[in-house]
Design an enzyme around this catalytic site. Structure first.
Site, PDB file in Angstrom:
ATOM      1  N   PRO A   1      -4.442   1.716   8.815  1.00 22.75           N
ATOM      2  CA  PRO A   1      -4.675   1.254   7.448  1.00 22.75           C
ATOM      3  C   PRO A   1      -4.434   2.375   6.443  1.00 22.75           C
ATOM      4  O   PRO A   1      -4.839   3.513   6.669  1.00 22.75           O
ATOM      5  CB  PRO A   1      -6.161   0.844   7.458  1.00 22.75           C
ATOM      6  CG  PRO A   1      -6.773   1.649   8.559  1.00 22.75           C
ATOM      7  CD  PRO A   1      -5.688   1.918   9.575  1.00 22.75           C
TER       8      PRO A   1
ATOM      9  N   ARG B   1      -3.829   1.436   2.463  1.00 21.79           N
ATOM     10  CA  ARG B   1      -4.436   0.830   1.274  1.00 21.79           C
ATOM     11  C   ARG B   1      -5.911   0.489   1.468  1.00 21.79           C
ATOM     12  O   ARG B   1      -6.741   0.734   0.598  1.00 21.79           O
ATOM     13  CB  ARG B   1      -3.660  -0.455   0.989  1.00 21.79           C
ATOM     14  CG  ARG B   1      -4.066  -1.214  -0.238  1.00 21.79           C
ATOM     15  CD  ARG B   1      -3.306  -2.551  -0.297  1.00 21.79           C
ATOM     16  NE  ARG B   1      -1.986  -2.461   0.261  1.00 21.79           N
ATOM     17  CZ  ARG B   1      -0.882  -2.238  -0.461  1.00 21.79           C
ATOM     18  NH1 ARG B   1      -0.955  -2.120  -1.761  1.00 21.79           N
ATOM     19  NH2 ARG B   1       0.289  -2.155   0.130  1.00 21.79           N
TER      20      ARG B   1
ATOM     21  N   CYS C   1       9.905   5.011 -22.032  1.00 18.56           N
ATOM     22  CA  CYS C   1      10.892   4.311 -22.852  1.00 18.56           C
ATOM     23  C   CYS C   1      11.666   3.287 -22.036  1.00 18.56           C
ATOM     24  O   CYS C   1      12.871   3.425 -21.834  1.00 18.56           O
ATOM     25  CB  CYS C   1      11.834   5.315 -23.475  1.00 18.56           C
ATOM     26  SG  CYS C   1      11.107   5.969 -24.962  1.00 18.56           S
TER      27      CYS C   1
HETATM   28  N1  LLP Z   1       1.941   2.315   8.999  1.00 18.82           N
HETATM   29  C1  LLP Z   1       3.253   2.352   8.682  1.00 18.82           C
HETATM   30  C2  LLP Z   1       4.219   2.690   9.714  1.00 18.82           C
HETATM   31  C3  LLP Z   1       3.657   2.071   7.368  1.00 18.82           C
HETATM   32  O1  LLP Z   1       4.952   2.106   7.076  1.00 18.82           O
HETATM   33  C4  LLP Z   1       2.693   1.770   6.391  1.00 18.82           C
HETATM   34  C5  LLP Z   1       3.085   1.484   5.004  1.00 18.82           C
HETATM   35  C6  LLP Z   1       1.335   1.750   6.765  1.00 18.82           C
HETATM   36  C7  LLP Z   1       0.997   2.025   8.082  1.00 18.82           C
HETATM   37  C8  LLP Z   1       0.220   1.471   5.802  1.00 18.82           C
HETATM   38  O2  LLP Z   1       0.308   0.274   5.145  1.00 18.82           O
HETATM   39  P1  LLP Z   1      -0.951  -0.255   4.287  1.00 18.82           P
HETATM   40  O3  LLP Z   1      -2.097  -0.386   5.228  1.00 18.82           O
HETATM   41  O4  LLP Z   1      -1.232   0.741   3.229  1.00 18.82           O
HETATM   42  O5  LLP Z   1      -0.460  -1.533   3.744  1.00 18.82           O
HETATM   43  N2  LLP Z   1       4.080   1.297  -1.964  1.00 18.82           N
HETATM   44  C9  LLP Z   1       3.718  -0.017  -1.477  1.00 18.82           C
HETATM   45  C10 LLP Z   1       3.277   0.018  -0.033  1.00 18.82           C
HETATM   46  C11 LLP Z   1       4.307   0.554   0.923  1.00 18.82           C
HETATM   47  C12 LLP Z   1       3.775   0.728   2.316  1.00 18.82           C
HETATM   48  C13 LLP Z   1       4.769   1.300   3.264  1.00 18.82           C
HETATM   49  N3  LLP Z   1       4.285   1.485   4.587  1.00 18.82           N
HETATM   50  C14 LLP Z   1       2.635  -0.591  -2.378  1.00 18.82           C
HETATM   51  O6  LLP Z   1       2.255   0.066  -3.338  1.00 18.82           O
HETATM   52  O7  LLP Z   1       2.176  -1.699  -2.147  1.00 18.82           O
END
Ligand code: LLP
Length: 419
Positions: free
Chosen positions: A282, A284, A350
Site C-alpha cells: 500500500p 496511498r 499560467c
Molecule cells: N506497488 C507498485 C508496484 C506500484 O506501481 C504502485 C503504484 C503501488 C504499489 C502503490 O499503489 P497505491 O497503493 O498507492 O495505489 N500518481 C497516481 C498513482 C500512481 C501509482 C503508481 N504505482 C495518483 O496520484 O493517483
C-alpha cells in the site's frame, strides 16, 4: 470530511492533530504540506493488523514510497517494522537513509537502466524484475535473489493512467511467460525468492482484488511446479484506495483482509505452495489522509460565470486534479462555518487547467483566508515540480510540536545546478 482527533474544527478554525491550520500557515508560510505522524502509524497498524488477523503466515507491508518519500515519513514506518516497495535508485537510497535494512527493500523498477540495476544490487535490495532481459542484467550486475512481476491479465484503478495490469499495461511479464522467466533466472544462477503483481491504484472495492489474487496463485502454482521454485514471499501489490469525495465509502479493511487472505490461502492449498510470507504494497492508503496542503488566498475574482479563489498552490504543488481530474476536498480553514458559495480554486500556474477544484461548494472565501486541501499526503509533494520557476514548498511533520521536515526552497535553489 473531518476525522475526529485528526482533522477537525476547533474554536472556529480547522485543525490537524490539534494544531490550528491558520496558525501553521502563519508560522511556516504557504503553500505548506502538513502531516500527522500519528495518522501514518494508525493507517499502517490498521491494515497490517487486519491482514495479520486473517493470515497465519508472515505478513510484510511494503510501503510503496513513491507516494511520499520524505525521510521523516519513512522513518515512522521503519520504526513500525514496515518494508519498502521502491521504484528507483533514489527511492532505494531514501529507504536506506531512513534506516531500512536492504533485506526489507524490494525494488520494482520498470524500463530499468543497467546503471540503475547495478546501483540497486550494490545497495543490497531485492530486485523484482519487470522483463525477461531484466533477469540477464540482474545476473550481470551480480544480483542473487530475484522475484518476477507478473501481469495477471487483470487490471483496475481510478484512472487509465493508474491501471497497471491487463492487456494494455507496459508492466510485468505476461503470465504465460512466468515459468520461462523463473527457469531462465535459475539458469543464470539467480535464486528465486518471490513473485509479484500490482494491478492498479485507487481501488475501493475489495472484490476487485480477488480475481487477481486467484490468478496470481495459479501462476505461482505453475511456477512452483514446472520451474521447481519455493517462494519465500508472494506479493499482491498495492492499490488500496481511500475515499477522497464526501459520501464515498472507505474500504472496509477487515472485509478486504478476509476476502484477499481467503483467496490467498485457498491458492496456497490448491497449488501446494507452502506458507510463504504474504507481501502487500500500500502507498496511498498509508499516507494520503495524513496530510493537508495549506494554501493562502491571494485574490477573489468574480466573472459573470464563476467566482475564482486564486491561491498560492497550483498544479506545480499538487498535480493530481490537473493530471487525473482527481477530487481533493477543500476546506476554508479560516472560515469553516461561513455561508457556502460556489468557487473555482485556481492556482498561480499560467495554464487554464490549473484548478485545484471546480464549481465547488466552500464556505465563503475571503482574500487572506487559508484553505486546506485534504488527502494530499500521497502523490502530493512527491509529484510537485518547479514549473513556472516556482520553488518547491515546505513540509511540516506533527509529532509533538509541529516541525519542518523539509525546508521551503528559495529562489536561489532554482539556479543551483545551471551552468
Ligand atoms: N506497488 C507498485 C508496484 C506500484 O506501481 C504502485 C503504484 C503501488 C504499489 C502503490 O499503489 P497505491 O497503493 O498507492 O495505489 N500518481 C497516481 C498513482 C500512481 C501509482 C503508481 N504505482 C495518483 O496520484 O493517483
Amino acid at each position: 470530511m473531518t476525522v475526529p482527533g485528526h482533522v477537525e474544527v476547533r474554536d472556529g478554525n480547522l485543525a490537524i492533530a490539534g494544531h490550528d491550520c491558520v496558525d501553521l500557515a502563519e508560522e511556516f508560510g504557504t503553500p505548506l504540506y502538513v502531516t500527522s505522524a500519528d495518522r501514518v502509524r494508525e493507517n499502517y497498524r490498521r491494515i497490517r493488523d487486519a491482514v495479520e488477523a486473517e493470515y497465519g503466515g508472515g505478513v510484510r507491508v511494503h510501503y510503496a514510497c513513491k507516494a511520499n518519500t520524505n525521510l521523516s515519513v519513512l522513518r515512522i514506518l521503519e520504526k513500525e517494522g514496515g518494508h519498502i516497495d521502491a521504484v528507483s535508485l533514489g527511492e532505494v537510497e531514501s529507504a536506506l537513509r531512513a534506516g531500512f535494512s536492504p533485506d526489507r527493500i524490494l525494488y520494482t523498477g520498470t524500463a530499468v537502466s543497467t546503471e540503475e540495476m547495478e546501483g540497486v544490487v550494490a545497495r543490497g535490495a531485492t530486485v523484482n524484475v519487470d522483463s525477461m532481459d531484466g533477469l540477464e542484467r540482474l545476473a550481470e550486475a551480480g544480483g542473487e535473489g530475484f522475484s518476477v512481476r507478473i501481469n495477471p491479465e487483470v487490471g483496475a484503478g481510478h484512472h487509465d493512467h493508474c491501471i497497471t495490469g491487463g492487456p494494455d499495461s507496459k508492466f510485468g511479464v505476461w503470465e504465460d511467460d512466468a515459468v520461462e522467466a523463473y527457469k531462465t533466472g535459475k539458469e543464470l544462477g539467480l535464486e528465486p525468492v518471490g513473485i509479484h503483481m500490482h494491478i492498479g491504484s485507487g481501488i475501493l472495492d475489495a472484490d476487485r482484488f480477488v480475481p487477481a489474487v486467484e490468478k496470481m496463485m495459479e501462476v505461482a502454482g505453475r511456477v512452483a511446479d514446472e520451474a521447481d521454485v519455493e517462494f519465500e514471499f508472494i506479493d499482491i501489490g498495492g492499490g488500496v484506495g481511500i475515499p477522497y469525495r464526501p459520501g464515498e465509502t472507505p474500504l472496509d479493511v477487515e472485509d478486504f483482509a478476509e476476502k484477499v487472505v481467503t483467496a490467498f490461502d485457498d491458492g496456497l492449498e490448491e497449488h501446494s505452495l507452502g506458507k510463504p510470507a504474504l507481501a502487500m504494497e500500500p502507498g496511498r492508503y498509508l499516507v494520503a489522509d495524513t496530510t493537508l496542503l495549506l494554501t493562502r488566498v491571494s485574490t477573489v475574482k468574480e466573472t459573470p460565470f464563476h467566482t475564482f479563489a486564486g491561491v498560492d498552490a497550483g498544479f506545480n504543488t499538487l498535480l493530481r486534479p490537473a493530471m487525473y481530474g482527481s477530487y481533493h476536498h477543500v476546506f476554508n480553514a479560516s472560515n469553516p462555518d461561513g455561508e457556502v458559495g460556489e468557487y473555482g480554486v485556481a492556482g498561480p500556474v499560467c495554464e487554464s487547467g490549473d484548478l485545484l477544484a471546480r464549481d465547488r461548494e466552500i464556505p465563503e472565501i475571503r482574500r487572506g483566508d487559508t484553505l486546506a486541501v485534504r488527502d494530499a499526503g500521497a502523490y502530493g509533494f512527491a509529484m510537485a515540480s518547479r514549473y513556472n520557476s516556482r520553488p518547491l514548498p515546505a513540509e511540516v511533520l506533527i509529532a509533538g510540536e509541529p516541525r519542518l521536515m523539509r525546508e521551503r526552497e528559495s529562489l536561489d535553489d532554482l539556479f543551483e545546478r545551471q551552468v
